[in-house]
Design a protein around this motif. Structure first.
Motif, mmCIF file in Angstrom:
data_model
loop_
_atom_site.group_PDB
_atom_site.id
_atom_site.type_symbol
_atom_site.label_atom_id
_atom_site.label_comp_id
_atom_site.label_asym_id
_atom_site.label_seq_id
_atom_site.Cartn_x
_atom_site.Cartn_y
_atom_site.Cartn_z
ATOM 1 N N VAL A 25 0.832 -1.201 0.000
ATOM 2 C CA VAL A 25 0.000 0.000 0.000
ATOM 3 C C VAL A 25 0.870 1.256 0.000
ATOM 4 O O VAL A 25 0.580 2.236 -0.700
ATOM 5 C CB VAL A 25 -0.974 -0.006 1.199
ATOM 6 N N LEU A 26 1.980 1.198 0.758
ATOM 7 C CA LEU A 26 2.904 2.347 0.746
ATOM 8 C C LEU A 26 3.454 2.564 -0.659
ATOM 9 O O LEU A 26 3.582 3.702 -1.118
ATOM 10 C CB LEU A 26 4.051 2.110 1.729
ATOM 11 N N PHE A 28 1.943 1.759 -3.439
ATOM 12 C CA PHE A 28 0.831 2.316 -4.217
ATOM 13 C C PHE A 28 0.719 3.823 -3.992
ATOM 14 O O PHE A 28 0.457 4.595 -4.908
ATOM 15 C CB PHE A 28 -0.459 1.608 -3.813
ATOM 16 N N LEU A 29 0.946 4.255 -2.744
ATOM 17 C CA LEU A 29 0.863 5.684 -2.428
ATOM 18 C C LEU A 29 2.005 6.474 -3.058
ATOM 19 O O LEU A 29 1.813 7.583 -3.545
ATOM 20 C CB LEU A 29 0.884 5.885 -0.908
ATOM 21 N N MET A 30 3.201 5.900 -3.016
ATOM 22 C CA MET A 30 4.391 6.667 -3.424
ATOM 23 C C MET A 30 4.726 6.573 -4.910
ATOM 24 O O MET A 30 5.163 7.548 -5.504
ATOM 25 C CB MET A 30 5.605 6.228 -2.599
ATOM 26 N N PRO A 32 3.218 6.446 -7.904
ATOM 27 C CA PRO A 32 2.749 7.401 -8.913
ATOM 28 C C PRO A 32 3.474 8.742 -8.830
ATOM 29 O O PRO A 32 3.706 9.382 -9.855
ATOM 30 C CB PRO A 32 1.262 7.572 -8.568
ATOM 31 N N ILE A 33 3.831 9.139 -7.602
ATOM 32 C CA ILE A 33 4.520 10.424 -7.470
ATOM 33 C C ILE A 33 5.973 10.309 -7.920
ATOM 34 O O ILE A 33 6.514 11.205 -8.556
ATOM 35 C CB ILE A 33 4.421 10.914 -6.014
ATOM 36 N N VAL A 35 7.185 8.150 -10.102
ATOM 37 C CA VAL A 35 7.356 7.789 -11.500
ATOM 38 C C VAL A 35 7.446 9.016 -12.408
ATOM 39 O O VAL A 35 8.102 8.984 -13.452
ATOM 40 C CB VAL A 35 6.222 6.824 -11.940
ATOM 41 N N ILE A 36 6.823 10.121 -11.999
ATOM 42 C CA ILE A 36 6.852 11.298 -12.872
ATOM 43 C C ILE A 36 8.195 12.016 -12.821
ATOM 44 O O ILE A 36 8.497 12.814 -13.704
ATOM 45 C CB ILE A 36 5.727 12.297 -12.543
ATOM 46 N N LEU A 39 10.371 10.761 -15.677
ATOM 47 C CA LEU A 39 9.674 11.076 -16.932
ATOM 48 C C LEU A 39 9.786 12.549 -17.306
ATOM 49 O O LEU A 39 9.750 12.903 -18.475
ATOM 50 C CB LEU A 39 8.198 10.684 -16.830
ATOM 51 N N ALA A 253 4.829 19.508 -12.474
ATOM 52 C CA ALA A 253 4.373 18.605 -11.417
ATOM 53 C C ALA A 253 5.511 18.262 -10.466
ATOM 54 O O ALA A 253 5.338 18.256 -9.246
ATOM 55 C CB ALA A 253 3.779 17.342 -12.029
ATOM 56 N N VAL A 257 5.857 18.896 -6.490
ATOM 57 C CA VAL A 257 6.165 17.873 -5.483
ATOM 58 C C VAL A 257 7.241 18.402 -4.534
ATOM 59 O O VAL A 257 7.156 18.219 -3.312
ATOM 60 C CB VAL A 257 6.619 16.553 -6.142
ATOM 61 N N LEU B 235 -2.475 -0.965 6.454
ATOM 62 C CA LEU B 235 -1.352 -0.022 6.564
ATOM 63 C C LEU B 235 -1.444 0.769 7.864
ATOM 64 O O LEU B 235 -0.453 0.919 8.582
ATOM 65 C CB LEU B 235 -1.327 0.931 5.356
ATOM 66 N N PHE B 253 5.553 8.703 3.909
ATOM 67 C CA PHE B 253 5.044 8.153 2.649
ATOM 68 C C PHE B 253 3.534 8.330 2.515
ATOM 69 O O PHE B 253 2.981 8.235 1.428
ATOM 70 C CB PHE B 253 5.376 6.657 2.526
ATOM 71 N N PRO B 257 2.082 12.149 -0.278
ATOM 72 C CA PRO B 257 0.986 12.155 -1.254
ATOM 73 C C PRO B 257 -0.169 13.059 -0.813
ATOM 74 O O PRO B 257 -0.761 13.753 -1.626
ATOM 75 C CB PRO B 257 0.519 10.697 -1.295
ATOM 76 N N THR B 260 0.741 16.445 -1.724
ATOM 77 C CA THR B 260 1.036 16.708 -3.126
ATOM 78 C C THR B 260 -0.222 17.135 -3.858
ATOM 79 O O THR B 260 -1.290 16.576 -3.652
ATOM 80 C CB THR B 260 1.620 15.438 -3.772
ATOM 81 N N VAL B 264 -1.140 17.159 -9.650
ATOM 82 C CA VAL B 264 0.091 16.404 -9.858
ATOM 83 C C VAL B 264 -0.229 14.917 -9.840
ATOM 84 O O VAL B 264 0.223 14.157 -10.697
ATOM 85 C CB VAL B 264 1.129 16.741 -8.771
ATOM 86 N N ALA B 268 0.060 12.216 -12.810
ATOM 87 C CA ALA B 268 0.831 10.985 -12.685
ATOM 88 C C ALA B 268 0.005 9.794 -13.166
ATOM 89 O O ALA B 268 0.506 8.928 -13.885
ATOM 90 C CB ALA B 268 1.260 10.778 -11.238
ATOM 91 N N ILE B 272 0.656 7.083 -16.126
ATOM 92 C CA ILE B 272 0.744 5.648 -15.850
ATOM 93 C C ILE B 272 -0.255 4.855 -16.696
ATOM 94 O O ILE B 272 0.070 3.803 -17.235
ATOM 95 C CB ILE B 272 0.472 5.384 -14.349
ATOM 96 N N HIS B 308 -6.403 6.505 -4.850
ATOM 97 C CA HIS B 308 -5.058 6.947 -4.501
ATOM 98 C C HIS B 308 -5.082 8.311 -3.818
ATOM 99 O O HIS B 308 -4.424 8.532 -2.815
ATOM 100 C CB HIS B 308 -4.202 7.002 -5.775
#
Lengths: 283, 432
Positions: A25-26, A28-30, A32-33, A35-36, A39, A253, A257, B235, B253, B257, B260, B264, B268, B272, B308
């Protein structure tokens, strides 16, 4: 991992899978942020990894999308607007919200619960409803399409956050300190600035940061209320994502961040400080 | 900060001894104490007044305007005031069209609107009440526009009736009369897929768009609430039971998010889920699939991106409640011989319910009114009620319908907010 003696194999398996789930889950949270970030350095105008990037070929990376932000008047105006509108809205929200939180924290406040619910409602009402209503009302007042209108709207959206954080800071506040100060002859304003303020300052600052990020991140009200002159970063991103997707948005973006990370660090520092003040460990 | 607000700061008198009313007090002391109490009330109120005033002007009044807009519809009344005045005396239940004088008044006003290039607006408005009438009005307006004043005054009524055969029918005149009402419930009827038939009774519409859309929004919001609860719970539990140092580090963590920008994170997800985005590229490189899967612009992408985005709103209240649960209860149950699953479901889980209900209500309330993410990643399938409100505000210019849909959504949210306040208390919302 240490387990109690009475844990059998299945207990341990359960705990391990819990830990695995938590980490998933962590991720999943992190992810997407994260990965950009690579890119945004892509030399090609795509939203996906090229073979060169995966091979860590330096030629596959470039700073050109970042340069494009600086060279684009629209982005520069948007950045300026975001900070200007955010700062002005934050000042209004912080002053009004702090005062209100002080009043609301007093047991003598009549209709406390109801007033609290009303004052916090800008945070709960869907932005599309707020934006539509503001469009009707602010147009009548001649505030639509002006900086003033946008600032007032954003200040209204930011006040609940100030109330919540200041309220939390006041929860451990000892009013006998105020009595002591006044009893020893200090004026009310002196007492306010020298006794109350220093003790609730962490709450006030983190409330103002929340108010700032609320304005800085807001796009729905801007879509309805702002003219082309008041275009902000999120507004610019929104139209960019709708019209033609271009990696400049990814670069913006990534910068956002970084801004959020800085704000988060500040808030965490303030929270730790607030905790120390409450537990009396401050020097 | 103004001087007036400063002087409202606590004064010595207001912080005098707590004025509990003791039975042994003299009347003078009682009065004194009542006065003090009143004074303290006033001072507390004086702190709150500036914000109440500000929120009233900046936020409550706009919402009120929107509510008003949902029943107030002056457009048609402004376009053809004289015709509507004349139609007052016409009995719409009869099978006769209005008298010649009324029709000629309308011909005059339509001629005027055509010259002013506003007949299109009238056509659009009447068409909402009677689909297909738009072309009737537009073509009649074109024909009347050419007439000179004299012809119009003498044979306006005949020319209009000759222009399109629909003017001979009662239906279009009924629609005009009802569209001309300044205060109307018709937008609420439309927003709930109802309409009035020719006898004025409320009946269901053939198409049900809006009820379906409300149901879909509720379904999406429930699904997101469920998903955030299911993946947020383990979690939060892990964070609450981990050593403080680990928990504090991992908390970043969750909080990063949370902090953020919404745009943004939506950006993302676009990167994806795109056809040539990260997931498709990855799966194709591994030869799991040959053709990219269409994931973006579907309901699926709305749900995953919003899950998310809203996950921290579930984790934070859960975590803070779990933090306060003494682990020795769970251990005691286990050491007394309970199986871990039953110890969990009968001892631990019930104690987490305040956090779970707070998180679930918060996520549900926020997601039901979401606009930006569905607008960007949802496609047509993943649109929610907010998106159709925005559509009626910006594209179809049917502001009254947007306001009626918004009011229904607002009622729903207010109800949920009230429940939240009852169960959790709005002042207990935690930020980070």
């Amino acid at each position: 991992m240490q387990f109690p003696k009475y844990f059998n194999f299945w207990h341990k398996l359960g705990m391990h899978s819990l830990r695995l789930t938590a980490w998933a889950v962590l991720a999943f949270l992190m992810l997407p942020i994260l990965v950009i970030i690579p890119l945004s350095f892509n030399v090609e105008p795509y939203f996906s990894f090229t073979e060169g990037m995966l091979a860590f070929d330096p030629d596959a990376y470039s700073l050109k999308w970042y340069a494009e932000i600086i060279n684009d008047d629209k982005w520069i105006l948007a950045i300026k607007n975001s900070f200007l509108i955010g700062a002005a809205a934050t000042v209004i929200a912080t002053v009004l919200g702090t005062l209100a939180a002080i009043g609301l924290s007093r047991a003598d406040m009549p209709l406390q619960r109801m007033i609290m619910a009303i004052l916090l409602s800008p945070m709960i009402v869907p932005l599309i409803i707020t934006a539509a209503g503001m469009y009707f009302f602010y147009t009548q007042l001649g505030l639509a399409g002006t900086y003033m209108g946008v600032i007032i709207a954003h200040a209204a959206l930011g006040t609940p956050f100030v109330i919540i954080t200041v309220n939390a800071a006041l929860s451990g506040f000892d009013y006998s300190l105020v009595r002591a100060s006044l009893g020893m002859g200090a004026s009310p304003s002196y007492t306010f600035f020298k006794v109350i303020m220093p003790l609730i300052r962490p709450g006030v600052i983190s409330g103002s940061l929340f108010a700032f990020i609320t304005s800085f991140d807001e796009v729905v009200v801007i879509l309805f209320l702002a003219g082309p002159e008041q275009r902000t970063i999120p507004r610019q991103m929104f139209s960019g994502l709708r019209e033609q997707i271009n990696p400049t948005i990814l670069a913006v973006a990534v910068l956002l961040v970084v801004v959020s990370a800085l704000l988060l660090l500040t808030i965490e520092y303030l929270r730790a400080r607030g905790e120390r003040i409450r537990t009396g460990q401050v020097s | 900060m103004s001087q007036a607000e400063l002087t409202a700061a606590p004064t010595a008198a207001s912080f005098n001894e707590d004025s509990e009313v003791h039975s042994g007090l003299t009347p003078e002391e009682m009065r004194q104490s009542k006065r003090n109490q009143r004074r303290r009330k006033l001072i507390a109120t004086a702190f709150v007044i500036p914000l109440i005033f500000f929120v009233l002007i900046a936020f409550i009044a706009p919402i009120g305007t929107m509510l008003y807009r949902s029943v107030y519809h002056p457009t048609v009344a402004q376009l053809i005031p004289e015709t509507l005045q004349a139609l007052q005396s016409w009995d719409e239940a009869s099978d006769n069209i209005p008298d010649a004088a009324t029709i000629s008044l309308f011909a005059k006003e339509l001629h005027y609107l055509a010259k002013e290039r506003r007949s299109g607006k009238l056509a659009e408005e009447i068409n909402r009440g009677m689909p297909g009438s738009s072309s009737v009005i537009k073509s009649s307006a074109r024909k009347l526009k050419k007439l000179d004043e004299a012809t119009l005054a003498n044979e306006g009524a005949e020319r209009l009736l000759a222009a399109k055969k629909q003017w001979q029918e009662v239906k279009i005149w009924r629609t005009m009369k009802s569209s001309g009402e300044i205060f109307t419930d018709s937008f609420y009827l439309t927003a709930t897929d109802l309409t009035r038939n020719e006898q004025g009774e409320i009946v269901a519409r053939d198409t049900n768009i809006y009820i379906k859309l409300f149901a879909k929004s509720l379904k999406i919001a429930l699904l997101i609430t469920f998903l955030t609860a299911v993946i947020g719970f383990p979690l939060a539990y892990y964070l609450a039971t981990a050593p403080a140092k680990v928990a504090n580090t991992l908390m970043v963590f969750v909080l990063l998010p949370f902090w953020t920008s919404l745009l943004v994170r939506t950006t993302a997800w676009i990167a994806i889920l795109q056809t040539n985005g990260v997931i498709n590229d990855f799966l194709i490189t591994l030869h799991i699939i040959n053709e990219p899967i269409e994931m973006l612009y579907t309901q699926f992408s709305t749900v995953i991106a919003m899950t998310h985005i809203l996950l921290p709103f579930m984790i934070l209240p859960l975590y803070s409640v779990m933090k306060g649960i003494d682990p020795s209860y769970f251990r005691a149950a286990l050491s007394l011989g309970a199986k871990p699953l039953s110890a969990f479901s009968r001892i631990y889980f019930p104690m987490t319910l305040p956090g779970l209900s707070a998180g679930a209500l918060l996520v549900f309330i926020i997601s039901i009114g979401y606009y930006i993410t569905p607008a960007l990643v949802g496609g047509t399938d993943g649109q929610m009620i907010s998106n159709i409100i925005a559509f009626h505000m910006q594209s179809s210019n049917n502001w009254e319908l947007a306001a009626a849909l918004g009011s229904i959504l607002l009622i729903l949210i207010t109800l949920l907010y009230w429940i939240y306040d009852r169960l959790v208390g709005v002042s207990n919302i935690k930020l980070g």
